[in-house]
Every structure is written in structure tokens, then in C-alpha cells.
Design an enzyme around this catalytic site. Sequence first.
Site, mmCIF file in Angstrom:
data_model
loop_
_atom_site.group_PDB
_atom_site.id
_atom_site.type_symbol
_atom_site.label_atom_id
_atom_site.label_comp_id
_atom_site.label_asym_id
_atom_site.label_seq_id
_atom_site.Cartn_x
_atom_site.Cartn_y
_atom_site.Cartn_z
ATOM 1 N N ASP A 106 0.868 -1.178 0.000
ATOM 2 C CA ASP A 106 0.000 0.000 0.000
ATOM 3 C C ASP A 106 0.910 1.234 0.000
ATOM 4 O O ASP A 106 2.089 1.154 0.373
ATOM 5 C CB ASP A 106 -0.880 -0.024 1.251
ATOM 6 C CG ASP A 106 -1.673 1.258 1.422
ATOM 7 O OD1 ASP A 106 -2.348 1.668 0.460
ATOM 8 O OD2 ASP A 106 -1.584 1.852 2.510
ATOM 9 N N ASP A 108 -0.340 5.187 0.629
ATOM 10 C CA ASP A 108 -0.698 6.196 1.626
ATOM 11 C C ASP A 108 -0.750 5.593 3.025
ATOM 12 O O ASP A 108 -1.498 4.653 3.284
ATOM 13 C CB ASP A 108 -2.059 6.816 1.288
ATOM 14 C CG ASP A 108 -1.994 7.668 0.023
ATOM 15 O OD1 ASP A 108 -1.147 8.566 -0.030
ATOM 16 O OD2 ASP A 108 -2.791 7.406 -0.892
ATOM 17 N N SER A 139 -2.732 1.249 -4.508
ATOM 18 C CA SER A 139 -3.244 2.373 -3.722
ATOM 19 C C SER A 139 -4.726 2.567 -3.990
ATOM 20 O O SER A 139 -5.207 2.311 -5.094
ATOM 21 C CB SER A 139 -2.484 3.657 -4.088
ATOM 22 O OG SER A 139 -3.094 4.790 -3.507
#
Length: 353
Positions: A106, A108, A139
Site C-alpha cells: 500500500d 498512503d 493504492s
Amino acid sequence: MRDAGRRLGGRRNSRGGGGRQDRRARRAGQARGAGRRDPPPARGSRARPRDGTRGSTSRRGALRLEQRRRADSRGVRGRDRRVRADGGLALVPALSLSTLRGFVFDLDGCVWNGDVLNPGAGETLAALHRSGRALAFVSNNSRATGGDLRVRLQHLGVGVAQHVLTPLEIIGEVIRERFGISRVLSIGAPEMGAVIARAGHELVDVKDYRAATVVAVGNDFDLSYERLTAAARAAARGAPLVTPNMDPRLPIEGGDFLPGCGSIVQSVAVAAGVQPVVVGKPEPPLFRMALERLGLTAPTTAMVGDSIPSDIKGARAVGMPTVLYAPAGGAPADAADVIVSSFAELARLAGVG
């Protein structure tokens, strides 16, 4: 056993331990004048489950299994317990990250916060790449394509970012497959509207919301009450509500955050009285696309992320091992297969640090 509250029940002897053969034996002993008697069975005695299997549910509360919930000496927590054949507990080694062939990260809140890489992220990614591990990045960003984020990673010094995916890769296709070529009211970044239009859909202006057959809502930095109202009214009139994600917050540098896409979508959904169609994580498509890009299977590829609802639950649903990045601590011990507090710890466990 995965759930702390589950119990292993045994099977109750329907004769209470005093079967026919026992009574015959006692009568025979009395006839012989023998003074020896078998002790009476304990009241409520129950048989143990055999070979570690679950017994009848009639035995409630017979044995509660306490799970091991503390970190080992290396700080790894996860599913490291099992039931032995005798009904006890045995420790099972936590997931070995050093044997995995690939990692999906991932972005963020995990690889970066805002425009700053998290400590050790760049070094760990480079080390994994040098060791021959395949890498991908997934993301839930609703304002950028995978290509946009690839460029951003490279500007931050991450030169190993080849496979980068966001919901914008597939949102136009999802709308087409589920609802056909549509007139879409797009509330979000211009990038989301652009990919929807490239998929063959017609974009509808806010003032013409009544003509919309689909409403797409992403994170909208130019959100106004007029735009929010148009989206809610169009959805209430029957236009399906589609969104890249339901993440309530967007992490940024300094430990701060912005309201996420999910915050806006929830406002529209509540006002319209509908449920949204989610394109991104935790739904399966992006995870499966990442595996396809890497040419790997789910059991050999770990998902590394900071969100239990989006990253961990989504990856588990497609069969991927999971690593929770939790630098602040406080995560439940069984939240993921492995929990790490830093990228340096992740590198050590993966055998590259």
C-alpha cells in the site's frame, strides 16, 4: 483456533459413565464377596475430544482456549498457535517472510505519508528488489492513475516501482460491465472523470444531474454543497453510486490527515439512502490484478499495508499472507499474519536487512 472466544467442547457420555458392562462387573464382584468396588464416576464427567477435533456442542464451557497474544523476541505477532492432539496448545512459527517470492505494498500511510517516504521504506524496497523479490504497489488513491503514482515514487527515489495500480485503472471498466455505457456524474478529481470518459462513458454536468445514470464519487478537493447535493439527488433518483474507495482518512506528513474519499461518499450515500459500489480495496480486483502483473500466486505474495479494513481484510479474502505496518503500535495481535513497527523490522524478517 482463530477466535479467542471459541471453545472446544467434548462429547458427553450419554450413560454418565455407568454403562451396562460396568453394572455387570459390580454385580459379579458383589457375588464373589469382593470388597473392591470401582469408584463411582464423577458427576458431569465428559470425554475429551479425540485427535484435536471438535466435540459435541452440548458441552458448553468445557475448555476455553487462551490464545498467545504477546510478541515474540523479534516483535512478530500473529497466528502462532494451534491445538495439539491432546487438546493443549502448541506454538506454530509465524509466517516466514523470507520464503515469499513477492510483496505488494500500500502507499498512503504505508510507503509514504503525503510527500515524504516513511523511514526505511526506500532502503527496504531496494533491498527486496536486489534479492529478486517481485514488487507491486496498490493504492486506493482516487485522484491519480498508476502512472501518476509511479512518477511520484521515482521522484522520491523509489526506482523499483514498475507495477502501480489504483482504482482509476478499472473504474470505467467496472461501470461499463455492471451498468453498460452510461451518463456519469463525476464528483471528484479531473483525473477520475478523464478515465471514465476514456472508457466510453458520457460525463454529465452538475447542473444536469437528473440526466445521470451513474454517479461516481471520489475525493474532491473542490467539493461544494452544490456538488454534494447533485450527487445525492442523482443517486436518490436511482443512479447507482460508484466509488474508488471508502477510506475515511487520507494520511499526510506529520501524522496529520485529510478527510478521505469515504467521508464524502458516506455523506452522499446517507442523504440518498443507498449503498455504494466499491471499486478499490478491500474488493478483490486490484489485488488480483497485482498478482497477475507479478505472475505470482496469492500464497507466495504478501500484502503490506497500514489499514486493517482495506489492506489486510482485502488481501486475506484473496488468499494472500498479510503484514500490518503499525509504527504507532496498538494493533490487535491477530490483526494480520505479521505485524511490524518499522520498515527495518520488515527487512530483517524478509531476510534482507
